[in-house]
Design an enzyme around this catalytic site. Sequence first.
Site, PDB file in Angstrom:
ATOM      1  N   CYS A   1      -0.458   4.096   2.188  1.00  0.00           N
ATOM      2  CA  CYS A   1      -0.210   3.900   3.619  1.00  0.00           C
ATOM      3  C   CYS A   1       1.252   4.157   3.971  1.00  0.00           C
ATOM      4  O   CYS A   1       1.546   4.791   4.981  1.00  0.00           O
ATOM      5  CB  CYS A   1      -0.535   2.458   4.040  1.00  0.00           C
ATOM      6  SG  CYS A   1      -2.061   1.795   3.384  1.00  0.00           S
ATOM      7  N   ASP A   2       2.157   3.665   3.151  1.00  0.00           N
ATOM      8  CA  ASP A   2       3.565   3.613   3.569  1.00  0.00           C
ATOM      9  C   ASP A   2       4.534   4.440   2.722  1.00  0.00           C
ATOM     10  O   ASP A   2       5.713   4.562   3.088  1.00  0.00           O
ATOM     11  CB  ASP A   2       4.040   2.147   3.556  1.00  0.00           C
ATOM     12  CG  ASP A   2       3.235   1.297   4.531  1.00  0.00           C
ATOM     13  OD1 ASP A   2       2.930   1.795   5.624  1.00  0.00           O
ATOM     14  OD2 ASP A   2       2.904   0.148   4.198  1.00  0.00           O
TER      15      ASP A   2
ATOM     16  N   CYS B   1       0.825  -1.210   0.000  1.00  0.00           N
ATOM     17  CA  CYS B   1       0.000   0.000   0.000  1.00  0.00           C
ATOM     18  C   CYS B   1       0.860   1.260   0.000  1.00  0.00           C
ATOM     19  O   CYS B   1       1.407   1.646   1.039  1.00  0.00           O
ATOM     20  CB  CYS B   1      -0.934  -0.010   1.204  1.00  0.00           C
ATOM     21  SG  CYS B   1      -1.974   1.465   1.314  1.00  0.00           S
TER      22      CYS B   1
END
Length: 336
Positions: A135-136, A132
């Site tokens: 997300c990261d 992701c």
Amino acid sequence: MEKLVIVGTGCAGLTAAVYAARGNLNPLVLEGRQPGGQLSTTTLVENFPGFPDGIDGPELIMRMKQQAEGFGARFQYAELTNFEQKDGYLTLHLDDEDRVNTLTLIVASGAAARWLGLANERKLIGHGLTSCATCDGAFYRNVPVCVVGGGDSAAEEAIFLTRFASKVYLIHRRDTLRASKIMSDRVLEHPKIEPVWNSAVKEYLTDDKGEMRAVLLQNLVDGSEAELEVGCVFVAIGHEPNTKPFAGKLPLDPDGYLLKTQGTATGVPGVFAAGDVSDKVYRQAIWAAGDGCAAALDAERYLTEHAEEPGAEQTPAGQRAEAAFPSAPEELAEAI
Ligand code: NAP
């Protein structure tokens, strides 16, 4: 007879549980195979509103569960393997041979990212390996990273990562992208993205702290191998929605995601869908939470409407469900 069973304990299922429990529906929540869903395998979540310093994925999930339990939601470690439509209710088959009858069902069983199946893969998730970028990605500023895959997800992740990374390698097993033309053009024209064609990741290489430092690539045309230094590997080779028990019973799109008719309704009376199991576009925790809220409100409304019908006490979803219940998946698809 349960009023509401929720399948899944990711953001969607737990938010549905908070709303339904607070609305006195006394929901039973089935934890399933991956309690906590995809957030349970992530590290810091920086984009969930309300946590300006970020929050660990597992902690966010634990807090949601506590909140739901505080309102009276009940949790059971069991997986749904099958379900049957009965006269106005559903009978759920659980993996421990148990059977549960319920008037409504919220399917929030999520989706699982596909991984490459390499030796130390599970251990590296959160240590330089993720699925992701949203997300990261922000953790990898000014370092080279790579994305594996050649579809729209890989293209989207690669473009997003150019905001942070010094360079984005796009590793694909063929020499053309599967992604849509517009996305492919954006990728191929981007000065920070470098495609690595006809190549597969053969090994993840780590430093002495166990963090990702490079990948070993194999050229699939001539068999040669080379190391590529990257701070993080973003695997984007597709997701699989967890819809196995619903095939042939609930309408699915060609990729296996649950289809919705109106709001979170699935077209089958009393059955609602929320979160990644029915979403292949946004795939975000906050979006799944909102969808879980919507599903709980839809289920509550459904129960209220059916409870008001004459004779509804014994089979609140009964007669109406019988009449409206399409019998085959094709009819369900047509009804949408
Ligand atoms: P996808 O279209 O199935 O693409 C998966 C990619 O991963 C393919 O390029 C495939 O290679 C590669 N791949 C699969 N298994 C692999 C393996 N074991 N090793 C290496 N590579 C592997 O999946 P997706 O990109 O997640 O998209 C899924 C659906 O969502 C599509 O319909 C897509 O259009 C849609 N989507 C849309 C958007 C958008 O519109 N913004 C964004 C994301 C996704 P091959 O090409 O060789 O098969």
